[in-house]
Design a protein around this motif. Sequence first.
Motif, PDB file in Angstrom:
ATOM      1  N   ASP A 263      55.674  16.533 -23.644  1.00  0.00           N
ATOM      2  CA  ASP A 263      56.785  17.248 -24.270  1.00  0.00           C
ATOM      3  C   ASP A 263      56.431  18.681 -24.637  1.00  0.00           C
ATOM      4  N   LEU A 264      55.138  19.032 -24.594  1.00  0.00           N
ATOM      5  CA  LEU A 264      54.748  20.413 -24.884  1.00  0.00           C
ATOM      6  C   LEU A 264      55.267  21.377 -23.822  1.00  0.00           C
ATOM      7  N   TRP A 268      60.754  24.780 -27.296  1.00  0.00           N
ATOM      8  CA  TRP A 268      60.979  24.634 -28.738  1.00  0.00           C
ATOM      9  C   TRP A 268      60.063  23.573 -29.348  1.00  0.00           C
ATOM     10  N   VAL A 269      59.743  22.534 -28.571  1.00  0.00           N
ATOM     11  CA  VAL A 269      58.789  21.524 -29.046  1.00  0.00           C
ATOM     12  C   VAL A 269      57.407  22.148 -29.194  1.00  0.00           C
ATOM     13  N   LEU A 467      66.504  21.758 -39.158  1.00  0.00           N
ATOM     14  CA  LEU A 467      65.316  22.472 -38.695  1.00  0.00           C
ATOM     15  C   LEU A 467      65.174  22.362 -37.181  1.00  0.00           C
ATOM     16  N   GLU A 468      65.467  21.173 -36.637  1.00  0.00           N
ATOM     17  CA  GLU A 468      65.403  21.001 -35.179  1.00  0.00           C
ATOM     18  C   GLU A 468      66.400  21.941 -34.501  1.00  0.00           C
ATOM     19  N   LEU A 469      67.611  22.034 -35.062  1.00  0.00           N
ATOM     20  CA  LEU A 469      68.637  22.920 -34.513  1.00  0.00           C
ATOM     21  C   LEU A 469      68.189  24.382 -34.599  1.00  0.00           C
ATOM     22  N   GLU A 475      64.842  29.339 -29.734  1.00  0.00           N
ATOM     23  CA  GLU A 475      64.316  29.398 -28.369  1.00  0.00           C
ATOM     24  C   GLU A 475      65.410  29.834 -27.398  1.00  0.00           C
ATOM     25  N   HIS A 476      66.638  29.345 -27.630  1.00  0.00           N
ATOM     26  CA  HIS A 476      67.765  29.693 -26.758  1.00  0.00           C
ATOM     27  C   HIS A 476      68.054  31.190 -26.836  1.00  0.00           C
ATOM     28  N   SER A 477      68.025  31.760 -28.064  1.00  0.00           N
ATOM     29  CA  SER A 477      68.300  33.195 -28.228  1.00  0.00           C
ATOM     30  C   SER A 477      67.202  34.037 -27.597  1.00  0.00           C
TER      31      SER A 477
END
Length: 488
Positions: A263-264, A268-269, A467-469, A475-477
């Motif tokens: 998952d790394l 974002w993870v 926090l996850e959001l 990361e999306h921005s």
Amino acid sequence: MNKQFESVQNVARPDVPPQKNNPKKYLKLITIVSTFGGLLFGYDTGVINGALPYMARPDQLNLNAFTEGLVASSLLLGAAFGAVFSGRLSDHKGRKKVILYLAFVFLITTLGCTFAPNAELMIFFRFLLGLAVGGASVTVPTFLAEVSPVELRGRMVTQNELMIVTGQLLAYTSNALIANLSGGSTHIWRYMLVMATLPAIVLWIGMFFVPESPRCYASKGKLKSALKVLQKIRHINHAKLELVSIKKSIHTEQKINKASFRDLGTPWVRRIVFLGIGIAVLQQATGVNSIMYYGTHILQNAGFQMDVALVGNIANGLISVIAVIFGIWLLGKVNHRPLLMVGLIGTSSALLLISIFSQTLQGSPVLPFLVLSMTVMFLAFQQGAIAPVTWLMLSEIFPQRLRGFGMGVTVFCLWITNFLISLLFPVMLDWIGLSRTFFVFFVFGIAGLIFVKFLLPETKGKSLEELELYFRNKEHSKQKTVKISEGD
């Protein structure tokens, strides 16, 4: 619903005898007994502070700067592996059973260290003792979290942190008493080490009077046993409701796809895990455990005689206990990120002043008192701000799916950093001296301050989902900004 679970209604039969135990008293007993694991953690990490100078003598273990570091840090290397493997072992065997195993390991390895005839066996037994220390650092808080009611959870779990620093204070105090009452015995350090057998015996015997975690029973489908325990540590009306809640929680967790190293690859993870590692490494890189493990050595280097240094070091243990109590209270009052920054400013200032005083006042009779006052100042900020915020933020930044993996990686990195600093500190002290050594820690402190200021988000008042959001959107921005700049 998993077939292994019976219905709660069938378990909670009317033939269950009425509750005779006082839940509050029983919870106090559970907390006191189990946190002896934390006390042993503190004592075994703190006792080396006073024992090391005596065991280093030519007529004892004849240690040089590097082997001194190995003796002190081998426990921490063991703790890194103990922390990693004890979680899975306690899931399989049960929390209570693992704490019983740990108490036995504490006892046997303490005796091994006490009677070690040479440095090699001392390092070997200290490593094994570290397995118990690391195991206790994970299993005891988990056990307390699972037996405590929601409204008391924070207080009960943080009791373990308080017992750790209390164990260190006991180690410093007993070291000073033994050294000053020993009459010049050549084996003073052996008496210092063997004292840890007493809390180990108390923990081992006491755990026979403590129940298994009800959550642990429920996870294995033993709902009758889980309810019996809950009826002892909760009011009758709450016991049945909590068992239903535990069942739902376990069922939800079984459906979660747990994270792994693969998952790394998700940005974002990766960012959350690296932030967790950064927080863990930051707590150790300030050099806190150079003072906790080598405080007597530092005060000797500054100019105190050995017996005075041992007594002076008690102040470091005392301020740690007071600061932890204050820090636990402070956590609920202020935001976590500013508190961490204030802690780093305070510790960095103390480190810089130790460096300056050691350089400019070398040989002055006032230097050892100034160094002692600065180590006390350092620990006030470290234990009152940095340490409690570190563990709280680590528990907050990982979403449910990442928590096991993230905490495992970050706690392992924390122990390894602790190990490296403890191994290298006496070598650095011997090689570049007190002033330059603490200036290096000052530089690490400034780097930590920059890390917190520009990379770490505030976590207080945010749910795990929020926090996850936040991390996903961040990361999306970033990706959107990169695409726009590429288009230009």
